[in-house]
Write an enzyme that holds these catalytic residues in place. Structure first.
Site, PDB file in Angstrom:
ATOM      1  N   GLU A 155      -5.249  12.119  -0.482  1.00  0.00           N
ATOM      2  CA  GLU A 155      -6.043  11.913  -1.703  1.00  0.00           C
ATOM      3  C   GLU A 155      -5.783  12.982  -2.749  1.00  0.00           C
ATOM      4  O   GLU A 155      -5.746  14.164  -2.444  1.00  0.00           O
ATOM      5  CB  GLU A 155      -7.535  11.898  -1.340  1.00  0.00           C
ATOM      6  CG  GLU A 155      -8.288  10.785  -2.017  1.00  0.00           C
ATOM      7  CD  GLU A 155      -7.688   9.417  -1.734  1.00  0.00           C
ATOM      8  OE1 GLU A 155      -6.981   8.892  -2.621  1.00  0.00           O
ATOM      9  OE2 GLU A 155      -7.890   8.874  -0.643  1.00  0.00           O
TER      10      GLU A 155
ATOM     11  N   ASP B 254      -0.901   4.092  -6.814  1.00  0.00           N
ATOM     12  CA  ASP B 254      -1.521   2.766  -6.895  1.00  0.00           C
ATOM     13  C   ASP B 254      -0.521   1.703  -7.345  1.00  0.00           C
ATOM     14  O   ASP B 254      -0.443   0.613  -6.779  1.00  0.00           O
ATOM     15  CB  ASP B 254      -2.711   2.801  -7.868  1.00  0.00           C
ATOM     16  CG  ASP B 254      -3.739   3.840  -7.476  1.00  0.00           C
ATOM     17  OD1 ASP B 254      -3.677   4.331  -6.332  1.00  0.00           O
ATOM     18  OD2 ASP B 254      -4.603   4.173  -8.304  1.00  0.00           O
TER      19      ASP B 254
ATOM     20  N   ASP C 212      -0.790  12.660  -5.160  1.00  0.00           N
ATOM     21  CA  ASP C 212       0.388  12.002  -5.743  1.00  0.00           C
ATOM     22  C   ASP C 212       0.769  12.643  -7.072  1.00  0.00           C
ATOM     23  O   ASP C 212       1.939  12.877  -7.351  1.00  0.00           O
ATOM     24  CB  ASP C 212       0.182  10.484  -5.884  1.00  0.00           C
ATOM     25  CG  ASP C 212      -1.033  10.081  -6.699  1.00  0.00           C
ATOM     26  OD1 ASP C 212      -1.943  10.912  -6.906  1.00  0.00           O
ATOM     27  OD2 ASP C 212      -1.086   8.903  -7.133  1.00  0.00           O
TER      28      ASP C 212
ATOM     29  N   SER D 214      -8.416   0.413  -6.480  1.00  0.00           N
ATOM     30  CA  SER D 214      -7.337   0.271  -7.441  1.00  0.00           C
ATOM     31  C   SER D 214      -7.327  -1.044  -8.204  1.00  0.00           C
ATOM     32  O   SER D 214      -6.275  -1.610  -8.476  1.00  0.00           O
ATOM     33  CB  SER D 214      -5.996   0.472  -6.718  1.00  0.00           C
ATOM     34  OG  SER D 214      -4.995   0.763  -7.636  1.00  0.00           O
TER      35      SER D 214
ATOM     36  N   GLY E  58     -12.621   2.326  -6.094  1.00  0.00           N
ATOM     37  CA  GLY E  58     -11.602   3.154  -5.454  1.00  0.00           C
ATOM     38  C   GLY E  58     -10.557   2.348  -4.703  1.00  0.00           C
ATOM     39  O   GLY E  58      -9.803   2.886  -3.911  1.00  0.00           O
TER      40      GLY E  58
ATOM     41  N   ARG F 185      -5.367  -1.689  -3.189  1.00  0.00           N
ATOM     42  CA  ARG F 185      -4.869  -0.907  -2.054  1.00  0.00           C
ATOM     43  C   ARG F 185      -5.981  -0.041  -1.487  1.00  0.00           C
ATOM     44  O   ARG F 185      -6.977   0.248  -2.141  1.00  0.00           O
ATOM     45  CB  ARG F 185      -3.681  -0.022  -2.461  1.00  0.00           C
ATOM     46  CG  ARG F 185      -3.989   1.022  -3.535  1.00  0.00           C
ATOM     47  CD  ARG F 185      -4.286   2.392  -2.972  1.00  0.00           C
ATOM     48  NE  ARG F 185      -4.824   3.290  -3.998  1.00  0.00           N
ATOM     49  CZ  ARG F 185      -6.099   3.492  -4.216  1.00  0.00           C
ATOM     50  NH1 ARG F 185      -7.006   2.860  -3.509  1.00  0.00           N
ATOM     51  NH2 ARG F 185      -6.510   4.338  -5.152  1.00  0.00           N
TER      52      ARG F 185
ATOM     53  N   LYS G  83     -12.261   5.918 -13.445  1.00  0.00           N
ATOM     54  CA  LYS G  83     -11.451   7.121 -13.692  1.00  0.00           C
ATOM     55  C   LYS G  83     -11.278   7.418 -15.176  1.00  0.00           C
ATOM     56  O   LYS G  83     -11.302   8.565 -15.598  1.00  0.00           O
ATOM     57  CB  LYS G  83     -10.058   6.953 -13.072  1.00  0.00           C
ATOM     58  CG  LYS G  83      -9.994   7.273 -11.612  1.00  0.00           C
ATOM     59  CD  LYS G  83      -8.586   7.437 -11.106  1.00  0.00           C
ATOM     60  CE  LYS G  83      -7.770   6.185 -11.147  1.00  0.00           C
ATOM     61  NZ  LYS G  83      -6.608   6.219 -10.244  1.00  0.00           N
TER      62      LYS G  83
END
Length: 458
Positions: free
Chosen positions: A49, A190, A52, A145, A143, A43, A234
């Protein structure tokens, strides 16, 4: 519909060159043919950003790049996993003992997250063994996902192989929780878009309860992804989880200052909901309550009236125990302002005025500035790439995904797309051999794609 299960589509493999190629590699690898194929898309987040996991709505769309897995359920209790990319080594494990090593975010651990999530949801003791061959087209650590798409695809594989059904929403929620087995404290964007995406529309994704609303993007603009070629994982870095904790600490201090039950408050959105005020008013409260200088752990303890031991055992996560200072003012300011930009973005798309593209571009630019200066999740290469994109004709450009590397997303007038791509290629990729080697998969226009599904050979 979000309440439906992911679709199962019968396909003629002769008309699907990628599936056909995957089938041939599978047969040469395992000596038998796959019974089904599952795919889950990556995605791009257009705006919203790092909010969520604070409880706020985000606005992503699925891209055509995806994770595709060919699967053959087998009578053994072993999962054998292989990858078409030789950089990723084969892996096998007993389904009786799914162990995920948090210290090593290697590719097969994301697959195991999806398996374990479905297994625990149903309380399954005896699981079907499987031979699986994975083919991924999402650039890793970009980035976009790739890791969450792998978790989602694995969850769908596990579900299908074991003859179970779940709705898209249930699957998204299970996969969000299960990615935490690898140490990523994500908020669910995501996984939600990977299952809930529909071709031709971006989605406003809201949480608690999880729901998705169509957002029609303006017809005169193209969205272009450009990869900075700086990788960021991450689960392998502490930046991401420190930001999650800074938002949690900001929630606690804001709640305490307003006489709320701060121990029960976990997300910045909880504070706004309890106070019953607007996002604009929350920004005023942030200015009143916080000072811009970083907070030491001792100051946080004093503000909350707790000991350092209580802070470490009751609030801080395992991977933020050794952090000594936290920036609360900057993080809260970003979250509340970014949450407002998401709602404004959706409103502008709905109104579809003549100035929509210009207004959306301004919101994207404001978002990047906030990510760079308030959330500090950019990096020099991303900032340079955003500048090049704006100079090359983009109306708006921003980092997308967690940041600290990865991609930018830019909104470009459709009639300027060709010259834009040429200019960015010249200014960012051609001046660096490493970037030029990656350029083919690093710079592309994208349209909103569909969500995860299963293919069956017709």
């Amino acid at each position: 519909m979000a309440s439906d299960a992911p679709a199962s589509l019968p396909v003629q493999l002769a008309e699907q060159p990628r599936l056909l190629k995957l089938k041939k590699i599978f047969i040469s690898k395992f000596g038998s043919a796959p019974k089904f194929y599952a795919c889950a898309p990556g995605r791009v987040n257009l705006i919203g950003e790092h909010i969520d996991y604070c409880g706020y709505a985000v606005l992503p769309m699925a891209i055509e790049q995806d994770i595709l897995i060919a699967v053959e359920p087998v009578n053994t209790q072993v999962v054998q996993l292989a990858n078409t990319n030789p950089l990723y080594s084969d892996f096998s494990t007993s389904v009786k003992n799914i162990h995920i090593n948090k210290t090593k975010p290697v590719w097969h651990n994301y697959f195991l997250c999806g398996l374990k999530g479905v297994q625990e949801h149903f309380g399954l003791n005896s699981l079907t063994g499987m031979n699986c061959l994975l083919d991924g087209t999402i650039p890793p650590s970009s980035g976009l996902s790739s890791s969450s798409a792998l978790v989602c695809c694995a969850g769908l594989v596990m579900l299908t192989a074991n003859g179970k059904t779940l709705s898209k929403v249930e699957l998204a929620e299970i996969c969000t929780k299960s990615e935490r087995y690898i140490g990523t404290e994500g908020g669910g964007m995501d996984q939600s878009i990977s299952f809930l995406a529909e071709e031709g529309t971006a989605k406003l994704i809201e949480f608690s309860p999880l729901r998705a609303t169509d957002v029609r993007l303006p017809s005169g603009a193209a969205f272009v992804i450009a990869n900075s070629c700086v990788e960021m994982n991450k689960a392998a870095t502490s930046h991401y989880n420190i930001r999650v904790m800074e938002c949690r600490l900001a929630t606690k201090l804001l709640s305490k200052s307003k006489g709320l039950e701060w121990k029960k408050m976990l997300k910045l959105q909880d504070v706004q909901a309890k106070l019953g005020v607007s996002l604009k008013e929350m920004l005023t409260i942030v200015e009143e309550v916080f000072h811009p200088e970083p907070y030491s752990v001792e100051e946080i303890c004093t503000c909350l009236g707790i000991s350092l031991e209580e802070l470490r055992t009751q609030i801080l996560s395992q991977n933020t125990q050794d952090v000594t200072t936290f920036k609360l003012y900057q993080r809260a300011k970003h979250v509340y302002s970014e949450a407002g930009r998401v709602l404004e973005f959706k409103k502008i798309c709905s109104e579809a005025s003549a100035s929509a593209i210009q207004l959306l571009g301004e919101l994207m630019n404001q978002s990047h500035i906030s990510c760079r200066d308030m959330y500090e999740c950019s990096c020099p290469e991303l900032d340079q790439l955003v500048d090049i994109c704006l100079q090359s004709g983009a109306i708006g450009s921003r980092l997308t995904g967690a940041g600290w590397g990865g991609c930018t997303v830019s909104m470009v007038p459709s009639d300027k797309l060709s010259i834009f791509l040429t200019n960015v290629k010249e200014a960012y990729y051609k001046r660096n051999d490493q970037r030029l080697a990656l350029e083919k998969n690093s710079l592309f226009a994208t349209k909103p794609g569909g969500g995860a599904l299963v293919f069956l050979e017709a």
